[in-house]
Design a protein around this motif. Structure first.
Motif, PDB file in Angstrom:
ATOM      1  N   ALA A 284     -14.074 -16.036  -2.461  1.00  0.00           N
ATOM      2  CA  ALA A 284     -14.804 -16.498  -1.279  1.00  0.00           C
ATOM      3  C   ALA A 284     -13.932 -17.394  -0.410  1.00  0.00           C
TER       4      ALA A 284
ATOM      5  N   ASP B 165     -11.650 -15.195   1.516  1.00  0.00           N
ATOM      6  CA  ASP B 165     -12.419 -14.503   2.553  1.00  0.00           C
ATOM      7  C   ASP B 165     -12.679 -15.427   3.741  1.00  0.00           C
TER       8      ASP B 165
ATOM      9  N   SER C  16     -20.868 -15.705  -4.448  1.00  0.00           N
ATOM     10  CA  SER C  16     -19.999 -16.749  -3.891  1.00  0.00           C
ATOM     11  C   SER C  16     -19.849 -16.636  -2.387  1.00  0.00           C
ATOM     12  N   LEU C  17     -19.781 -15.419  -1.878  1.00  0.00           N
ATOM     13  CA  LEU C  17     -19.625 -15.224  -0.443  1.00  0.00           C
ATOM     14  C   LEU C  17     -20.866 -15.693   0.316  1.00  0.00           C
TER      15      LEU C  17
END
Length: 189
Positions: free
Chosen positions: A23, A26, A54-55
């Motif tokens: 994450a 990202d 998590s994202l």
């Protein structure tokens, strides 16, 4: 449990429940491409995996709107959904076309993460509607970026065409995993 008894910091590189280092990579990539999180929408498409958990948390914490499209029976963790509902700015649907509308960032979730143990016959039957393809991407914003935590299974969760069109973003995301984890180590050391 390890962190509870350890005398030094413990980093969650990845568990069946969460993938926070992914994450961070990202989010770093999103910031590089979009310059800000404010007013941006992230759409996750695929099974509710550790990466999805998590994202969702990470993107909501930095102020993004988040939508997730997951097949019935494959939603993110209940604790994550409850937390996200309390924060606001989050929607969960079984319809990828609804979730992706006006997305600035599209994240393709792998269909075969080892911990999920989704039978191949189920993947072939349930998940084709959750493939990130040109038709689906056409419903996102024209300048939307596409991310994938890799390894990608082209022809399954993402088409060859979409992967190649967004390979620069996807490979930058992979590189940013290194930089994000170096930052964690620097912070802790």
């Amino acid at each position: 449990t390890l962190a509870e008894y350890a005398a030094v910091p413990v980093i969650n590189g990845m568990t069946d429940y969460a993938h926070p280092c992914q994450a961070l990579g990202d989010l770093m990539t999103i910031r590089e491409y979009k310059r800000t999180f404010k007013g941006k929408k992230l759409c996750y498409i695929g099974p509710g995996s550790n990466a999805a958990n998590s994202l969702i948390v990470g993107a909501l914490k930095v102020g993004m709107e988040v939508s997730a499209a997951c097949p019935k029976g494959y939603a993110p963790a209940e604790e994550v959904l409850q937390w996200a509902a309390g924060v606001g700015g989050f929607t969960l649907t079984e319809d990828p076309e609804t979730a992706i509308l006006d997305a600035d960032v599209v994240c393709a979730g792998a269909w075969d993460a080892s911990f999920q143990k989704i039978p191949e016959e189920t993947r072939k039957k349930v998940f084709p509607n959750y493939q990130v393809n040109d038709i689906l991407i056409g419903k996102a914003k024209p300048d939307a970026i596409v991310l994938h935590s890799l390894p990608a299974h082209r022809g399954e969760e993402i088409t060859e065409e979409v992967f190649e069109a967004h390979a620069g973003e996807i490979f930058q995301e992979a590189e940013n995993r290194l930089h994000g984890q170096k930052a964690i180590l620097m912070k802790l050391l």
